[in-house]
Write a protein that holds these residues in place. Structure first.
Motif, PDB file in Angstrom:
ATOM      1  N   ASP A  59       0.822  -1.212   0.000  1.00  0.00           N
ATOM      2  CA  ASP A  59       0.000   0.000   0.000  1.00  0.00           C
ATOM      3  C   ASP A  59       0.856   1.261   0.000  1.00  0.00           C
ATOM      4  O   ASP A  59       0.447   2.289  -0.540  1.00  0.00           O
ATOM      5  N   GLN A  60       2.040   1.190   0.614  1.00  0.00           N
ATOM      6  CA  GLN A  60       2.909   2.363   0.693  1.00  0.00           C
ATOM      7  C   GLN A  60       3.610   2.661  -0.634  1.00  0.00           C
ATOM      8  O   GLN A  60       4.168   3.746  -0.813  1.00  0.00           O
TER       9      GLN A  60
ATOM     10  N   ASN B 269      10.248  10.003   5.569  1.00  0.00           N
ATOM     11  CA  ASN B 269       8.791  10.030   5.654  1.00  0.00           C
ATOM     12  C   ASN B 269       8.153   9.359   4.442  1.00  0.00           C
ATOM     13  O   ASN B 269       7.933   9.994   3.410  1.00  0.00           O
TER      14      ASN B 269
ATOM     15  N   GLU C 232       5.212   8.530   3.880  1.00  0.00           N
ATOM     16  CA  GLU C 232       3.889   9.039   3.508  1.00  0.00           C
ATOM     17  C   GLU C 232       3.978   9.943   2.281  1.00  0.00           C
ATOM     18  O   GLU C 232       2.992  10.118   1.547  1.00  0.00           O
ATOM     19  N   LEU C 233       5.161  10.527   2.029  1.00  0.00           N
ATOM     20  CA  LEU C 233       5.328  11.407   0.876  1.00  0.00           C
ATOM     21  C   LEU C 233       5.306  10.653  -0.443  1.00  0.00           C
ATOM     22  O   LEU C 233       5.194  11.263  -1.505  1.00  0.00           O
TER      23      LEU C 233
ATOM     24  N   ASN D 163       2.934   8.961  -1.418  1.00  0.00           N
ATOM     25  CA  ASN D 163       1.560   9.093  -1.904  1.00  0.00           C
ATOM     26  C   ASN D 163       0.931  10.389  -1.394  1.00  0.00           C
ATOM     27  O   ASN D 163      -0.216  10.405  -0.954  1.00  0.00           O
ATOM     28  N   GLN D 164       1.709  11.463  -1.479  1.00  0.00           N
ATOM     29  CA  GLN D 164       1.213  12.781  -1.101  1.00  0.00           C
ATOM     30  C   GLN D 164       0.046  13.178  -1.992  1.00  0.00           C
ATOM     31  O   GLN D 164      -0.005  12.815  -3.180  1.00  0.00           O
ATOM     32  N   ASP D 165      -0.912  13.919  -1.443  1.00  0.00           N
ATOM     33  CA  ASP D 165      -2.076  14.337  -2.235  1.00  0.00           C
ATOM     34  C   ASP D 165      -1.673  15.089  -3.500  1.00  0.00           C
ATOM     35  O   ASP D 165      -2.258  14.899  -4.566  1.00  0.00           O
TER      36      ASP D 165
ATOM     37  N   SER E  94       4.192  18.416  -2.292  1.00  0.00           N
ATOM     38  CA  SER E  94       5.491  17.805  -2.024  1.00  0.00           C
ATOM     39  C   SER E  94       6.376  18.112  -3.224  1.00  0.00           C
ATOM     40  O   SER E  94       5.982  17.888  -4.367  1.00  0.00           O
TER      41      SER E  94
ATOM     42  N   LYS F 115       7.391  19.923   2.502  1.00  0.00           N
ATOM     43  CA  LYS F 115       7.948  18.581   2.360  1.00  0.00           C
ATOM     44  C   LYS F 115       8.606  18.432   0.990  1.00  0.00           C
ATOM     45  O   LYS F 115       8.121  18.955  -0.016  1.00  0.00           O
TER      46      LYS F 115
END
Length: 335
Positions: free
Chosen positions: A90-91, A111, A113-114, A116-118, A150, A173
């Motif tokens: 998923d990541q 990080n 999460e970046l 899949n940044q919006d 990002s 970011k």
């Protein structure tokens, strides 16, 4: 997902078995609980795997050894703060999943999460920008980072450096895509402190190269594909007719990513139009391969184009109805 990752690493360790063969194997075996067992490999229809088995290079013993080594690689990477992510997790970046030749494994530090940044945008350009290009790379990156983007770039000297620093200046970011293993000394050495600052500020270092991989010139060109691939759009600050930036733009065109370039002709009564670092920009403008930007409103229009491209809420005809030139004429320049 460590079992799946270790299986991919193990298969890649055998001579002649490359990413395409590995991806083909897991696509035919995904959902098979015993996919890491040799007897499943023995049943595979993937040509290069069958060839390795027939040559007795890939055997039950060598496979089990490869799996143990792969698990050790994952463990050692974790100790170094490096996460190995396979293309089924998923990541894993959704933007990469849309690419036909996506990397099956990526290496991330920081990080994740970046990934899949919006909203994300690659800000790229020459390693030898003009003073104007440095200033604008920093300012445009700062503006977009403040809007929640990002900022993706390659940590190279020049425009890349300004892009990363512009994002950091507003506590934004940024993602740096590197052309070597993440456990190796950061290239270029001038930006090692910048890489540390990116991590300290909640950013990310990303590579498609395994730990221990040293940098080679061809890896820099290969890395350019992932800058556009990870991003929702690409902005070129300055590029000549030749150079690595054009490789990234070429990939962005194939990937159908929105592309914008800084239009130097609109500044200082056109005095900047002849500088060599701008000639690639003007080429893309004249060929209608990129949108010219030079005002904050033009950035807003490009932002909208990225959003429309990503969520497909508007048709191409609707986007084309925007009279960009007349809007620009009513706006203040960046300077």
């Amino acid at each position: 997902m460590d079992d799946l990752t270790s299986g991919m690493i193990a298969l890649l360790s055998f001579s002649g078995i490359g990413p395409k063969a590995v991806l083909s194997y897991f696509e035919e075996n995904i959902g098979n609980d015993n996919k890491l067992y040799f007897h499943n490999l023995d049943k595979s229809n993937v040509k290069m795997i069958k060839k390795a088995i027939d040559a007795e290079v890939l055997t039950s013993t060598s496979w089990n050894d490869a799996i143990q080594k792969a698990k050790k690689i994952i463990e050692d990477s974790s100790e170094k703060g490096i996460r190995i992510i396979n293309s089924y997790e998923d990541q894993y970046p959704q933007n990469f999943k849309r690419l036909p030749n996506r990397p099956i494994l990526i290496y991330a530090k920081g990080n994740i999460e970046l990934l899949n940044q919006d909203k994300s945008v690659a800000i790229i350009g020459t390693r030898d920008p003009s003073n104007f290009g440095k200033k604008m790379g920093y300012k445009i990156s700062m503006l977009l980072a403040a809007k929640g983007y990002s900022i993706v770039s390659g940590l190279a000297k020049g425009v890349d450096t300004e892009a990363h620093q512009g994002a950091l200046s507003v506590l934004g970011k940024t993602v740096a895509i590197l052309a070597h293993g993440l456990d190796m000394p950061v290239y270029p050495k001038e930006n090692r402190k910048l890489a540390e600052k990116i991590l300290e500020s909640g950013g990310l270092l990303l590579s498609t190269y395994s730990n221990g991989t040293k940098l080679f010139p061809q890896y820099l060109a290969a890395r350019d594909e992932w800058q556009s691939g990870l991003s929702d759009g690409v902005i070129v600050i300055e590029t000549g007719i030749k150079g690595g930036t054009n490789i990234t733009v070429g990939h962005a065109i194939k990937q159908k990513k929105p592309i914008a370039v800084l239009d130097h002709r609109q500044f200082k009564d056109g005095e900047l139009a002849e500088i060599k670092q701008f000639q690639g920009n003007v080429k893309y403008i004249l060929e209608n391969k990129a949108d010219p930007i030079y005002t904050e409103h033009s950035i807003a229009i490009f932002d909208k184009k990225i959003c429309n491209s990503k969520i497909k809420e508007e048709t191409k005809e609707d986007v084309q109805k925007i009279n960009v030139s007349s809007v620009y004429a009513q706006e203040e320049l960046f300077e």
